[in-house]
Design a protein around this motif. Structure first.
Motif, PDB file in Angstrom:
ATOM      1  N   GLY A 116       1.003  -1.629  -0.051  1.00 43.90           N
ATOM      2  CA  GLY A 116      -0.579  -0.019  -0.085  1.00 43.90           C
ATOM      3  C   GLY A 116       0.807   1.018  -0.006  1.00 43.90           C
ATOM      4  O   GLY A 116       1.931   1.369  -0.939  1.00 43.90           O
ATOM      5  N   ASN A 117       0.468   2.482   0.528  1.00 46.02           N
ATOM      6  CA  ASN A 117       1.649   2.929   1.386  1.00 46.02           C
ATOM      7  C   ASN A 117       2.649   3.299   2.084  1.00 46.02           C
ATOM      8  O   ASN A 117       3.146   4.565   2.006  1.00 46.02           O
ATOM      9  N   GLU A 118       2.818   2.214   2.543  1.00 44.72           N
ATOM     10  CA  GLU A 118       3.937   1.609   3.150  1.00 44.72           C
ATOM     11  C   GLU A 118       4.529   0.751   3.013  1.00 44.72           C
ATOM     12  O   GLU A 118       4.804  -0.082   2.400  1.00 44.72           O
ATOM     13  N   THR A 119       6.094   0.844   3.591  1.00 42.89           N
ATOM     14  CA  THR A 119       6.887  -0.544   3.530  1.00 42.89           C
ATOM     15  C   THR A 119       7.193  -0.653   4.694  1.00 42.89           C
ATOM     16  O   THR A 119       7.569  -0.023   5.756  1.00 42.89           O
ATOM     17  N   VAL A 120       7.159  -2.203   4.165  1.00 43.29           N
ATOM     18  CA  VAL A 120       7.567  -3.020   5.125  1.00 43.29           C
ATOM     19  C   VAL A 120       9.062  -3.737   4.952  1.00 43.29           C
ATOM     20  O   VAL A 120       8.563  -4.576   4.270  1.00 43.29           O
ATOM     21  N   ASN A 121       8.649  -5.072   6.766  1.00 40.69           N
ATOM     22  CA  ASN A 121      10.245  -5.816   6.039  1.00 40.69           C
ATOM     23  C   ASN A 121       8.432  -7.624   5.917  1.00 40.69           C
ATOM     24  O   ASN A 121       8.176  -7.452   6.928  1.00 40.69           O
ATOM     25  N   HIS A 122       9.556  -7.801   5.130  1.00 42.61           N
ATOM     26  CA  HIS A 122       9.370  -9.204   4.924  1.00 42.61           C
ATOM     27  C   HIS A 122      10.083 -10.335   4.314  1.00 42.61           C
ATOM     28  O   HIS A 122      10.931 -10.027   4.288  1.00 42.61           O
ATOM     29  N   THR A 123       9.473 -11.196   5.576  1.00 43.41           N
ATOM     30  CA  THR A 123      10.003 -12.622   5.035  1.00 43.41           C
ATOM     31  C   THR A 123      10.949 -12.989   4.064  1.00 43.41           C
ATOM     32  O   THR A 123       9.417 -13.631   2.925  1.00 43.41           O
ATOM     33  N   ILE A 124      11.871 -13.761   4.009  1.00 40.57           N
ATOM     34  CA  ILE A 124      12.118 -14.567   2.155  1.00 40.57           C
ATOM     35  C   ILE A 124      11.302 -15.689   2.481  1.00 40.57           C
ATOM     36  O   ILE A 124      12.159 -16.778   3.057  1.00 40.57           O
ATOM     37  N   SER A 125      11.194 -16.033   1.542  1.00 45.23           N
ATOM     38  CA  SER A 125      10.785 -17.181   1.314  1.00 45.23           C
ATOM     39  C   SER A 125      11.633 -18.585   0.916  1.00 45.23           C
ATOM     40  O   SER A 125      12.107 -18.071  -0.372  1.00 45.23           O
ATOM     41  N   LEU A 126      12.215 -19.631   1.577  1.00 52.59           N
ATOM     42  CA  LEU A 126      13.491 -20.591   1.006  1.00 52.59           C
ATOM     43  C   LEU A 126      12.940 -21.914   0.527  1.00 52.59           C
ATOM     44  O   LEU A 126      11.967 -22.263   1.581  1.00 52.59           O
ATOM     45  N   HIS A 127      12.888 -22.557  -0.865  1.00 48.89           N
ATOM     46  CA  HIS A 127      12.566 -23.459  -0.875  1.00 48.89           C
ATOM     47  C   HIS A 127      14.090 -24.533  -0.706  1.00 48.89           C
ATOM     48  O   HIS A 127      13.721 -25.095  -2.155  1.00 48.89           O
ATOM     49  N   PRO A 128      14.575 -24.742  -0.334  1.00 49.66           N
ATOM     50  CA  PRO A 128      16.007 -25.830  -0.558  1.00 49.66           C
ATOM     51  C   PRO A 128      15.006 -26.884  -0.745  1.00 49.66           C
ATOM     52  O   PRO A 128      14.712 -27.795  -0.284  1.00 49.66           O
ATOM     53  N   VAL A 129      15.750 -28.241  -1.521  1.00 46.78           N
ATOM     54  CA  VAL A 129      15.864 -29.797  -1.777  1.00 46.78           C
ATOM     55  C   VAL A 129      16.877 -30.153  -1.118  1.00 46.78           C
ATOM     56  O   VAL A 129      18.195 -29.679  -0.895  1.00 46.78           O
ATOM     57  N   TYR A 130      16.100 -31.763  -0.290  1.00 47.80           N
ATOM     58  CA  TYR A 130      17.449 -31.843   0.813  1.00 47.80           C
ATOM     59  C   TYR A 130      16.586 -33.285   1.235  1.00 47.80           C
ATOM     60  O   TYR A 130      15.370 -33.582   1.014  1.00 47.80           O
ATOM     61  N   THR A 131      17.925 -34.330   1.046  1.00 47.39           N
ATOM     62  CA  THR A 131      17.505 -35.960   1.770  1.00 47.39           C
ATOM     63  C   THR A 131      18.265 -35.611   2.322  1.00 47.39           C
ATOM     64  O   THR A 131      19.199 -35.724   3.010  1.00 47.39           O
ATOM     65  N   LEU A 132      17.536 -36.916   2.740  1.00 46.94           N
ATOM     66  CA  LEU A 132      18.534 -37.537   4.372  1.00 46.94           C
ATOM     67  C   LEU A 132      18.768 -39.327   4.728  1.00 46.94           C
ATOM     68  O   LEU A 132      16.828 -40.172   4.441  1.00 46.94           O
ATOM     69  N   ALA A 133      19.395 -39.850   4.353  1.00 43.86           N
ATOM     70  CA  ALA A 133      19.154 -41.700   5.042  1.00 43.86           C
ATOM     71  C   ALA A 133      20.691 -41.830   5.899  1.00 43.86           C
ATOM     72  O   ALA A 133      21.316 -41.431   5.981  1.00 43.86           O
ATOM     73  N   MET A 134      19.491 -43.281   6.393  1.00 43.53           N
ATOM     74  CA  MET A 134      21.050 -43.873   7.007  1.00 43.53           C
ATOM     75  C   MET A 134      20.884 -45.544   6.610  1.00 43.53           C
ATOM     76  O   MET A 134      19.667 -46.262   6.296  1.00 43.53           O
ATOM     77  N   ASP A 135      21.952 -45.941   6.770  1.00 36.86           N
ATOM     78  CA  ASP A 135      22.010 -46.438   5.839  1.00 36.86           C
ATOM     79  C   ASP A 135      21.432 -47.868   4.509  1.00 36.86           C
ATOM     80  O   ASP A 135      20.365 -48.124   4.953  1.00 36.86           O
TER      81      ASP A 135
END
Length: 578
Positions: free
Chosen positions: A336-355
Motif C-alpha cells: 500500500g502506502n507503507e514499506t514493511v519488512n517481509h520474510t524471504i521464503s526459501l525452498h531448498p531440497v534435501y534428503t536424509l538417509a541412514m544405512d
C-alpha cells in the motif's frame, strides 16, 4: 522422399511440424544429412512403450539436429513415423549433433554426405527405446591424452541441467560441471586425474527428479580409466566413489552411515549470503549417551556451490535425530502506502538417509506461512523410552520397500525408472482430527526410487484405537511394516472412503491399521470369556442390583415423607383463605 522441417531456436516436442514433399539439394559448403526409417507399421506399433492409442506427448518420438557447440537447434522433426524420412543440409566444416529419441536403433539409418554413418551414443528415453546422439561433419576428438600415472575421467550426461562435481579423498573439488549445459543434447566432460593411491567421489543433484510428468528424461554415465563407474536415469541426488584406494566411509562392524544432501537454487536472492544450521545427535532418554555427533552449517551465496553434501558416522544400532533450521532473511517491500519488512521464503531440497534407508526427501518450504522454520528427522533403531515421553507418547515406526520394476497405470506397458510422489499415498492420524496428521508428502515430496527402502519414525500421542495408519491399496509398494513401540501391528482391514488428511481428499480403498490392540475384533461371546471374567461380571451385577434396590427404598420413603409435609401446608393455606 517425405521431409519434415521446422525452424525453432527452442523447439517444443509437442508442437507439430509441417511435412514437405520435395527433393533437397545442398550448397557447396553443406552436406546432406538423411535419416531413413526402415521400420514397418507393425514394427512401429510394437516398439511403442505404451499403447498406440494413448495420446501422451511425454514419450513422443522426435528427431533434431543442431550445429556446432551451443548454437540453437536449426532442424527439428516432430513425431517421425515409419512412413516419413528426414533430410537436412548441415555445414561440412562444423560439427553437428543428430539426436533421435524414442525409436529402436535398428529402425532407422543415418547417412551424411552420401556415406552411411554408425549411430552414436545411446541413453534411456522411455523405458524401452533409447535416445541416441550422433556427431556428423568436422568433429574433432576432444578427449585428452593422459600421462602414464593418470587415468581419464569421462562424464556423459544427456539433457542434464543438474550440478555435479568430483572431489578427491580430502574433499577438494577437482572437477565441476559446465555452467551452460546443452538441453536435448549430450554433454561430455573430461579430465585426467592421478590414479595411484587415489579415491574420488562423484556428486550430482538438483531441484528435480525425473518423473512421469517431465520430458525428456535425463541420464548420466561416469567412466574412469575406461571402466563404467555409475549409470543412472533417475536421481534427485547421487554419489559414488571410485579409485583404487577407496575405503568404506564408516566402520561396517560398529558404525552406521548417515548421508545428507541439499540443493538450494534461490535464484531471486542469489546475491544474499545466508546459512542453514544443522545438528546430528544420538538420542537415548534412558541413559546418558544422548549427545551431538556432528553439527555445522550449509552456506549459500555468491561463489558458493548450491549442492551441499555431508557424510557422518554414528554408532550402529543407535537412534539418531537430525535437526535443521532455516535462516530468517528479510527484505523491504511496498505494501500500500507503507514499506514493511517481509520474510524471504526459501525452498531448498534435501534428503536424509541412514544405512540406505531414506527418511526424508522433500522440497522444504522454509520459512513461510505454510512452512516451518526447522525440521527434525528421526532415524535408526529407536525405542519408545529412548526417544519419546513414555507416559504420554507411543512410538510410530513405518518402513516400506518399493518394487524393482514399475509400470504407471495411466501408461500401459510402460517401464519407468521411478515412482511418482502421488502414487504412494498414506497417512497416520486420529479419526476425530484432534491430532495433527502424518502423511506421505511430509516425508517425500520428490518421488521414490525403485528397489529402495523408506522409513518414518515419530512420537505420537497415546490414543490407542482412535489413531490409525492408512495406505492406499494401489500404492506400488512391495511390502510395508507398521510398528507401535517396537511391536508390529497386524490388525489390518480393507476400507473404502476418503483419505481425509490427504491433500487430494480422494475416495479410495486403503489398508487400515488401527494403532491399538484388537481394535477390529468383535465383542467376545460368553463361550470365549474366562471363568475369572464371568465371576467378575456376576459380582458386578450383584452390586449393581443392590444399589438399585437401596435407591428405590430410599426414594419411596422420601416421597412418602414429602406427601405428608405437603398435605399439612395445604390445610393451613386453605384455612387462611377462608
Amino acid at each position: 522422399m517425405m521431409t519434415q522441417k521446422a525452424e525453432d531456436s527452442n523447439p517444443n516436442p509437442n508442437s507439430p511440424a509441417v511435412a514437405v514433399a520435395a527433393a533437397m539439394t545442398c550448397n557447396e559448403t553443406d552436406a546432406l544429412l538423411q535419416v531413413k526409417y526402415t521400420i514397418t507399421e507393425a514394427e512401429w506399433k510394437s516398439t511403442r512403450s505404451f499403447s498406440p492409442t494413448v495420446a501422451d506427448g511425454r514419450f513422443t518420438p522426435f528427431l533434431l539436429s543442431m550445429g556446432s557447440a551451443r548454437t540453437p537447434y536449426h532442424k527439428y522433426q516432430y513425431n517421425p513415423t515409419y512412413s516419413s524420412d528426414y533430410a537436412a543440409c548441415l555445414p561440412r566444416d562444423k560439427c553437428s549433433e543428430v539426436v533421435v529419441g524414442g525409436l529402436p536403433t535398428d529402425g532407422y539409418k543415418l547417412s551424411f554426405d552420401g556415406k552411411v554413418i554408425d549411430i552414436g551414443q545411446a541413453f534411456p528415453f522411455d523405458g524401452k527405446n533409447p535416445v541416441t546422439s550422433t556427431e556428423v561433419g568436422s568433429c574433432t576428438n576432444t578427449k585428452p591424452i593422459c600421462e602414464d600415472k593418470e587415468a581419464l575421467l569421462e562424464i556423459q550426461d544427456w539433457n542434464n541441467e543438474d550440478e555435479f562435481r568430483v572431489e578427491d579423498k580430502d574433499g577438494n573439488t577437482v572437477l565441476n560441471s559446465s555452467n551452460n549445459p546443452k538441453s536435448y543434447s549430450v554433454n561430455n566432460t573430461y579430465s585426467c586425474l592421478p590414479k595411484d593411491d587415489a579415491c574420488y567421489t562423484f556428486l550430482i543433484g538438483g531441484k528435480y527428479q525425473w518423473d512421469t510428468s517431465s520430458f525428456p528424461p535425463s541420464s548420466y554415465s561416469v567412466f574412469f580409466d575406461g571402466k563404467l563407474v555409475r549409470r543412472s536415469d533417475s536421481w534427485l541426488f547421487d554419489s559414488v566413489q571410485f579409485g583404487d584406494s577407496c575405503k568404506p566411509r564408516c566402520n561396517p562392524d560398529d558404525e552406521s552411515l548417515v548421508e545428507f544432501f541439499m540443493y538450494d537454487s534461490n535464484d531471486f536472492y542469489s546475491e544474499e549470503k545466508y546459512e542453514y544450521a544443522w545438528d546430528l545427535s544420538v538420542v537415548d532418554h534412558n541413559s546418558s549417551v544422548s549427545a551431538s555427533v556432528a553439527s555445522g552449517v550449509v552456506s549459500q551465496g555468491p561463489g558458493i556451490s548450491q549442492l551441499a553434501h555431508r557424510l557422518m558416522c554414528i554408532p550402529k544400532g543407535s537412534c539418531s535425530s537430525f535437526y535443521i533450521s532455516a535462516p530468517h532473511l528479510m527484505e523491504r517491500v511496498k505494501l500500500g502506502n507503507e514499506t514493511v519488512n517481509h520474510t524471504i521464503s526459501l525452498h531448498p531440497v534435501y534428503t536424509l538417509a541412514m544405512d540406505n534407508v531414506t527418511y526424508r526427501k522433500v522440497d522444504w518450504r522454509a520459512p513461510e506461512t505454510y512452512g516451518s522454520d526447522s525440521q527434525t528427522t528421526n532415524m535408526g533403531s529407536c525405542t519408545v523410552g529412548g526417544l519419546c515421553n513414555e507416559q504420554t507418547q507411543d512410538l510410530f515406526d513405518l518402513q516400506f520397500r518399493t518394487p524393482v520394476e514399475y509400470q504407471e497405470p495411466s501408461i500401459p506397458n510402460s517401464s519407468l525408472p521411478m515412482i511418482g510422489t502421488d502414487n504412494i499415498r498414506w497417512e497416520f492420524w486420529e479419526d476425530f482430527g484432534l491430532y495433527s496428521k502424518l502423511e506421505d508428502y511430509n516425508y517425500n515430496s520428490k518421488g521414490y526410487n525403485l528397489d529402495s527402502t523408506y522409513g518414518v519414525i515419530e512420537c505420537v500421542p497415546k490414543r490407542g484405537c482412535d489413531m490409525s495408519f492408512k495406505i492406499a491399496t494401489d500404492s506400488p509398494v512391495e511390502r510395508y511394516e507398521v510398528e507401535k513401540n517396537g511391536i508390529q501391528m497386524n490388525d489390518t482391514e480393507v476400507v473404502s472412503g476418503l483419505l481425509y488428511g490427504h491433500r487430494y481428499h480422494e475416495e479410495v480403498k486403503s489398508f487400515d491399521t488401527p494403532f491399538g490392540q484388537n481394535c477390529n475384533s468383535p465383542s467376545p461371546s460368553p463361550e470365549s470369556v474366562s471363568g475369572g471374567a464371568i465371576a467378575g461380571i456376576v459380582i458386578a451385577c450383584a452390586v449393581a442390583v443392590g444399589v438399585i434396590v437401596f435407591g428405590s427404598i430410599w426414594y419411596k420413603r422420601r416421597q412418602n415423607q414429602s406427601s405428608k409435609d405437603g398435605k399439612g401446608e395445604e390445610g393451613e393455606l386453605r384455612e387462611n383463605l377462608l
